[in-house]
Design a protein around this motif. Structure first.
Motif, PDB file in Angstrom:
ATOM      1  N   LYS A 305       0.816  -1.218   0.000  1.00 16.27           N
ATOM      2  CA  LYS A 305       0.000   0.000   0.000  1.00 16.27           C
ATOM      3  C   LYS A 305       0.849   1.268   0.000  1.00 16.27           C
ATOM      4  O   LYS A 305       0.553   2.233  -0.713  1.00 16.27           O
ATOM      5  CB  LYS A 305      -0.946   0.011   1.201  1.00 16.27           C
ATOM      6  N   ALA A 306       1.881   1.273   0.788  1.00 19.45           N
ATOM      7  CA  ALA A 306       2.717   2.479   0.907  1.00 19.45           C
ATOM      8  C   ALA A 306       3.347   2.829  -0.432  1.00 19.45           C
ATOM      9  O   ALA A 306       3.444   4.006  -0.807  1.00 19.45           O
ATOM     10  CB  ALA A 306       3.796   2.261   1.959  1.00 19.45           C
ATOM     11  N   ASN A 307       3.759   1.798  -1.188  1.00 21.34           N
ATOM     12  CA  ASN A 307       4.389   2.033  -2.491  1.00 21.34           C
ATOM     13  C   ASN A 307       3.405   2.658  -3.479  1.00 21.34           C
ATOM     14  O   ASN A 307       3.742   3.607  -4.186  1.00 21.34           O
ATOM     15  CB  ASN A 307       4.919   0.720  -3.070  1.00 21.34           C
ATOM     16  N   PHE A 308       2.187   2.120  -3.521  1.00 19.08           N
ATOM     17  CA  PHE A 308       1.231   2.626  -4.496  1.00 19.08           C
ATOM     18  C   PHE A 308       0.711   3.999  -4.086  1.00 19.08           C
ATOM     19  O   PHE A 308       0.482   4.865  -4.933  1.00 19.08           O
ATOM     20  CB  PHE A 308       0.063   1.641  -4.681  1.00 19.08           C
ATOM     21  N   ARG A 309       0.555   4.219  -2.787  1.00 16.93           N
ATOM     22  CA  ARG A 309       0.130   5.544  -2.320  1.00 16.93           C
ATOM     23  C   ARG A 309       1.193   6.587  -2.645  1.00 16.93           C
ATOM     24  O   ARG A 309       0.867   7.735  -2.983  1.00 16.93           O
ATOM     25  CB  ARG A 309      -0.124   5.508  -0.806  1.00 16.93           C
ATOM     26  N   GLU A 310       2.449   6.196  -2.533  1.00 14.74           N
ATOM     27  CA  GLU A 310       3.546   7.101  -2.881  1.00 14.74           C
ATOM     28  C   GLU A 310       3.449   7.490  -4.361  1.00 14.74           C
ATOM     29  O   GLU A 310       3.651   8.647  -4.735  1.00 14.74           O
ATOM     30  CB  GLU A 310       4.891   6.419  -2.595  1.00 14.74           C
ATOM     31  N   PHE A 311       3.113   6.517  -5.205  1.00 18.61           N
ATOM     32  CA  PHE A 311       2.940   6.786  -6.640  1.00 18.61           C
ATOM     33  C   PHE A 311       1.759   7.728  -6.877  1.00 18.61           C
ATOM     34  O   PHE A 311       1.838   8.662  -7.680  1.00 18.61           O
ATOM     35  CB  PHE A 311       2.729   5.464  -7.387  1.00 18.61           C
ATOM     36  N   GLN A 312       0.657   7.513  -6.155  1.00 16.96           N
ATOM     37  CA  GLN A 312      -0.510   8.384  -6.303  1.00 16.96           C
ATOM     38  C   GLN A 312      -0.173   9.826  -5.916  1.00 16.96           C
ATOM     39  O   GLN A 312      -0.561  10.772  -6.618  1.00 16.96           O
ATOM     40  CB  GLN A 312      -1.664   7.873  -5.427  1.00 16.96           C
ATOM     41  N   ASP A 313       0.566   9.977  -4.823  1.00 18.01           N
ATOM     42  CA  ASP A 313       0.959  11.318  -4.372  1.00 18.01           C
ATOM     43  C   ASP A 313       1.876  11.973  -5.405  1.00 18.01           C
ATOM     44  O   ASP A 313       1.750  13.170  -5.697  1.00 18.01           O
ATOM     45  CB  ASP A 313       1.670  11.249  -3.016  1.00 18.01           C
ATOM     46  N   TRP A 314       2.806  11.182  -5.932  1.00 15.99           N
ATOM     47  CA  TRP A 314       3.734  11.708  -6.942  1.00 15.99           C
ATOM     48  C   TRP A 314       2.978  12.156  -8.192  1.00 15.99           C
ATOM     49  O   TRP A 314       3.272  13.202  -8.782  1.00 15.99           O
ATOM     50  CB  TRP A 314       4.762  10.621  -7.299  1.00 15.99           C
TER      51      TRP A 314
END
Length: 554
Positions: A305-314
């Motif tokens: 989850k943290a990886n994909f959320r980081e992508f969404q924020d980016w």
């Protein structure tokens, strides 16, 4: 010659006794034979014999008889006999306390309509709820078509309302019948709404439905617009963009006679009859948002989850891309040979081509960090990859991730183009299960090939082959065709005089303001009016490549 043994004689006698002791099975066998051969009289004779011999009848027996009777209900020679026995069989079924099912009611509804009683047909459908049986669309059809033919509008609309309550979806025959009813009774707003139901239900219409539309737009009742003539141009344009292009749904625009022509559409999407540019229709704003949320939700179930959320924020901070590139799909394209690996040259060719087509805007390439690390460790590829990184071209996905979620989410969220040959048929895409997925792919996916090392991009089509409503109030309706050549497809072009920018010219066919300007003669348009009713992709680099919703170049 061999003689039968005692055992064989015994076996045959046993079979014969079993057959004689099962008259219900015999009756069903012979009844099915009559049904297959469409022999109504033989079936009725069997039925009378079964009653005389007190054969025990079941639901299947009755349904077979009812189906056969309903099949002959409108036959000139056997219709009276079919109606007489059809109702008699149904009454007998009810008297024996055998519960009718959907097939039973569909047959009795057809029989009722054959004698002009749509009310009884609809009443029977509504009674299915008492039996806890769910009706199908075919169950409603007899009553609906009967009311439409008899111009009993309110009753027909009541049937439609019941269909909607049951969660059933109208198809072209039912919508066309309701549209014709509304047209024949002068209900302009109903016609407008059914036109949009037709647009949502089918890509193109049958010739019969096309004739219904011609009749409506050529009649006097269609000439008066509603409040459409007063609509603000900006409001209409905003609605079209919000809806994904191809329709606004705000009501009739303009007033006066319609000009109805039959013609073709050029490969670039320009109508040969009126010169108007057709849209490549996208999913609407609400569908896009749901789609993006669905992809994100599934991704976070399967990714860290943290990886994909980081992508969404980016992505929120870097939302200016007009194209997403599936790096692995392109780099590994046709690399299944001995010296094959990951083709950096292929990927670079796609990046540069998309950069040029978009007016010098870099695309976003999604690539796994393992692949990027290997490219950076190779002296022959390091410089190029570093250039990509400096230009903001690369997003590297973390270890253990699936690239597919990242490039799909980015393309949906940013509403831009997606360069990949992936047909998106894998299980992860099946999880989406959305009817608008194919429409989205058609509008956004860019495919590619390399022929002798030369890149060729296959851009989304210039226009969609669907019913379209323009901001000027005109309609374009594709008619079904058997041929593969799309250029030969017939379209109905329906405009009002003066709907185009060239309103000071006059048509050569009739003396009305012209709706065509610099139009190709290849379409050979045929005009249809109340006075004349007896009728019967290139890679253009100058065109904007963006998949985002904004004004497109013609």
């Amino acid at each position: 010659m061999a003689t039968p043994t005692h055992h064989q004689n015994s076996t045959n006698l046993t079979k014969k006794k079993k057959t004689l002791k099962n008259p219900e099975a015999n009756f069903l066998f012979e009844l099915n034979s009559c049904s297959k051969s469409k022999d109504l009289k033989a079936a009725i004779s069997l039925y009378e014999s079964a009653i005389s011999s007190e054969t025990r009848l079941n639901q299947h027996h009755f349904n077979t008889l009812l189906y056969l009777c309903s099949t002959f209900a409108t036959d000139p020679d056997s219709g009276d006999l079919a109606l007489q026995y059809g109702f008699r069989v149904f009454d007998h079924m009810v008297a024996l306390n055998i519960q009718p099912n959907e097939a039973s009611v569909t047959s009795i509804a057809r029989l009722s309509v054959a004698k002009g009683d749509g009310d009884y047909a609809f009443e029977m459908v509504k009674k299915l709820g008492d039996y806890q049986v769910t009706p199908r669309l075919r169950t409603y059809e007899p009553a609906l078509f009967c009311f439409c033919q008899k111009l009993e509008a309110e009753k027909a609309y009541e049937v439609e309302e019941d269909i909607n309550k049951m969660g059933l979806i109208l198809e072209e025959p039912q919508i066309a019948a309701l549209l014709k009813l509304s047209a024949d009774t002068g209900r302009r707003e109903r016609v407008y709404n059914y036109l949009h139901k037709l647009r949502r239900s089918v890509k193109w219409v049958s010739e019969e439905t096309g004739k219904v539309l011609e009749d409506w737009f050529c009649c006097k009742a269609s000439e008066v617009g509603s409040e459409g003539a007063k609509y603000d141009v900006g409001l209409v344009k905003e609605a079209i963009l919000r809806n994904g292009g191809g329709w606004h749904g705000l009501g009739w625009i303009g007033e006066g006679k319609w000009v109805v022509r039959k013609g073709n559409v050029e490969p670039n999407g320009r109508c040969c009859c009126c010169g108007e540019q057709l849209d490549c229709v996208d999913i609407d704003d609400e569908e896009t948002e749901k789609f993006a949320l669905s992809v994100a939700g599934l991704a976070m179930e399967r990714e860290v989850k943290a990886n994909f959320r980081e992508f969404q924020d980016w992505l929120e901070k870097n939302a200016n891309y007009e194209a997403i590139v599936d790096g692995a799909n392109i780099g590994l394209y046709q690399q299944n040979f001995a010296e094959g690996g990951f083709s950096l040259l292929q990927l670079d060719a796609v990046i540069k081509e998309m950069y040029t087509r978009s007016g010098n805007k870099w695309p976003l390439v999604i690539l796994h960090n393992k692949r990027v690390r290997a490219l950076l460790e190779n002296p022959s590829s390091r410089k190029l990859v570093e250039e990509w990184m400096v230009n903001g071209v690369l997003y590297t996905t973390p270890h253990g991730s699936n690239d597919d979620w990242y490039w799909l989410y980015a393309a949906v969220k940013l509403r831009c183009l997606l360069v990949t040959n992936d047909e998106m048929r894998d299980h992860i895409f099946e999880l989406l299960g959305s009817s608008f997925f194919l429409k989205w792919k058609e509008r956004h996916q860019v495919r590619y090939t390399f022929l002798k090392g030369a890149l060729k991009l296959v851009m989304p089509p210039k226009y969609s082959i669907v019913i379209q409503e323009s901001g000027k109030g005109s309609w374009h309706v594709p008619i079904v065709c058997d041929r593969d050549e799309e250029a030969s497809r017939t379209w109905l072009c329906i405009t009002r005089p003066g709907a185009c920018e060239d309103g000071d010219k006059t048509c050569e066919i009739v003396n009305v303001p012209c709706c065509k300007s610099a139009i190709s003669e290849a379409g050979n348009p045929e005009i249809l009016s109340s006075e004349n009713r007896n009728h019967e992709n290139s890679d253009d680099k100058t065109t904007s490549i963006t998949g985002k919703r904004k004004e497109r170049s013609p």
